[in-house]
Design an enzyme around this catalytic site. Structure first.
Site, PDB file in Angstrom:
ATOM      1  N   LYS A 286       0.550  -1.284  -0.111  1.00 15.43           N
ATOM      2  CA  LYS A 286       0.089  -0.302  -0.436  1.00 15.43           C
ATOM      3  C   LYS A 286       0.574   1.294  -0.074  1.00 15.43           C
ATOM      4  O   LYS A 286       1.489   1.651   0.970  1.00 15.43           O
ATOM      5  CB  LYS A 286      -0.622  -0.431   0.764  1.00 15.43           C
TER       6      LYS A 286
ATOM      7  N   LYS B 230      -2.817  -1.459  -4.324  1.00 14.70           N
ATOM      8  CA  LYS B 230      -2.518  -0.257  -4.301  1.00 14.70           C
ATOM      9  C   LYS B 230      -1.972   0.881  -4.060  1.00 14.70           C
ATOM     10  O   LYS B 230      -1.441   0.460  -3.179  1.00 14.70           O
ATOM     11  CB  LYS B 230      -4.196  -0.265  -2.412  1.00 14.70           C
TER      12      LYS B 230
HETATM   13  C1  PBG Z   1      -7.426   3.338   6.199  1.00 19.28           C
HETATM   14  C2  PBG Z   1      -8.046   2.643   4.371  1.00 19.28           C
HETATM   15  C3  PBG Z   1      -7.772   4.103   3.361  1.00 19.28           C
HETATM   16  C4  PBG Z   1      -8.169   3.098   1.294  1.00 19.28           C
HETATM   17  C5  PBG Z   1      -8.446   2.381   2.837  1.00 19.28           C
HETATM   18  N1  PBG Z   1      -8.044   1.526   3.183  1.00 19.28           N
HETATM   19  C6  PBG Z   1      -7.037   5.269   3.415  1.00 19.28           C
HETATM   20  C7  PBG Z   1      -6.001   5.474   3.733  1.00 19.28           C
HETATM   21  O1  PBG Z   1      -5.166   4.468   3.943  1.00 19.28           O
HETATM   22  O2  PBG Z   1      -5.514   6.444   3.489  1.00 19.28           O
HETATM   23  C8  PBG Z   1      -8.020   4.195   0.412  1.00 19.28           C
HETATM   24  C9  PBG Z   1      -9.086   3.816  -0.599  1.00 19.28           C
HETATM   25  C10 PBG Z   1      -9.413   5.056  -1.060  1.00 19.28           C
HETATM   26  O3  PBG Z   1      -8.946   6.049  -1.309  1.00 19.28           O
HETATM   27  O4  PBG Z   1     -10.424   4.434  -1.936  1.00 19.28           O
HETATM   28  N2  PBG Z   1      -6.039   2.938   6.002  1.00 19.28           N
HETATM   29 ZN    ZN Z   2      -5.878   3.356   7.889  1.00 16.87          ZN
END
Ligand code: PBG
Ligand code: ZN
Length: 338
Positions: free
Chosen positions: A210, A263
């Site tokens: 991520k 992601k």
């Molecule tokens: C929570 C989370 C996020 C997303 C998925 N789970 C936000 C982040 O990490 O800031 C992002 C999903 C999206 O942007 O569609 N940690």
């Molecule tokens: Zn988070």
């Protein structure tokens, strides 16, 4: 004598004749290793603690924050069209819902646990995945528990996040998907699932690779989870960090992840391919995140391309890179288009 007189010389190299392989719509589809199907799609849902709410999210076209009372009327028609799976995100709106420990994340009367129970009983065919994180529930908006100096306390965070994952599993989630990026959380969650006797029926999908960056803006708007200070660069991966991503993927496999997720998706297609290479025996998922979705909508609105064409093109690129599961805000449209 020649029966098929032609002015074209056939003495040259014929390997360059490719068109026949894809001159028909059917043969074009044969060229893809993987065809997009409804089974591959997971639809993210934002669930608030106000049961009757249904509010559009301005920066995320066609997406809403919904209370539990709105879920069945919204989802039942989608299930009839072939929706197989949703991913739940809790969006607590009550001012008292946030604290330093993210206590509301596993509140039995909170929106996620209520939604899991409701969906399991009313839409039993639907596969329920739950995002597991604290940032929607912490007063500071970070994805874990902080030390005095504002840095993440990894051990405490893993302990708390694995409790939250277990609570979702106990409530009936088929899949828990930790997105917090604390080191060792996959192992922490897996151990608690084993201890609770749930490991045989609760799948662990890790947001392994991520990346930090600017593509989560609309989500944070939707979930009210923008950090109140600092950013997430100390726990989400740096966009250039291909080696780190590979290490994170391998680490999570070794810790017991059942699915590896990458992601965002379209800016990280090489990482999706790395995940498919490293985790050959695991399904690989990719999350086309809020910023990617909003970008496609904005460009379509500006006349750059047709929305549907780009929804397909971007998703097919994600599949070609190696994903077999796609988390996407386009799911309701795909249920009509496929
Ligand atoms: C929570 C989370 C996020 C997303 C998925 N789970 C936000 C982040 O990490 O800031 C992002 C999903 C999206 O942007 O569609 N940690
Ligand atoms: Zn988070």
């Amino acid at each position: 004598t020649s029966t098929t007189a032609t002015s074209v010389s056939i003495s040259g190299d014929i390997s360059s004749q490719l068109h026949a392989g894809y001159s028909h719509p059917l043969t074009r589809s044969w060229q893809a290793e993987r065809q997009l199907t409804k089974e591959m799609l997971i639809y993210p849902l934002f669930i608030t603690d106000n049961p009757d709410e249904e509010t559009p999210i301005p920066s995320l076209p066609n997406q809403y924050r919904r209370g539990v009372n709105r879920l069945i009327p919204f989802l039942a028609p989608l299930v009839r069209k072939g929706l197989r799976s949703v991913m739940l995100f809790g969006v607590p709106l009550h001012p008292s819902a946030k604290d330093a420990l993210g206590t509301a994340a596993d509140d039995p009367s909170g929106p996620v646990i209520q939604a899991i129970r409701l969906l399991r009983s009313r839409l039993p065919q639907l596969y329920i995945t739950t995002d597991v994180c604290l940032c929607e529930y912490t007063s500071h908006g970070h994805c874990g528990i902080l030390r005095e100096d504002g840095t993440l306390d990894n051990a405490q965070s893993v302990d708390r996040i694995s409790d939250v994952a277990l609570a979702y599993a106990v409530a009936g989630a088929h899949c828990v998907a930790p997105s917090d990026m604390n080191d060792g959380r996959v192992r922490g969650i897996k151990l608690k699932l084993i201890e609770a006797g749930l490991a045989h029926r609760v799948l662990l999908m890790s947001y392994s690779a991520k990346f930090s960056g600017c593509l989560y803006g609309p989500f944070r708007d939707a979930a009210g989870s923008c950090p109140s200070f600092g950013d997430r660069r100390c726990y989400q991966l740096p966009p250039g960090g291909r080696g780190l991503a590979r290490r994170a993927i391998q680490r999570d496999m070794n810790e017991g992840a059942d699915i590896i997720m990458v992601k965002p998706a379209s800016s990280y297609l090489d990482i999706i391919r790395d995940a498919k290479d490293l985790a050959q025996d695991l399904p690989v998922a990719a999350y086309q995140v809020s910023g990617e979705f909003a970008m496609i909508h904005a460009a379509a609105k500006a006349g750059v391309f047709d929305l549907k064409a780009m929804a397909f093109e971007s998703t097919e690129g994600i599949l070609r890179a190696g994903a077999g599961i796609v988390v996407s805000y386009f799911v309701p449209e795909f249920l009509d288009w496929l």
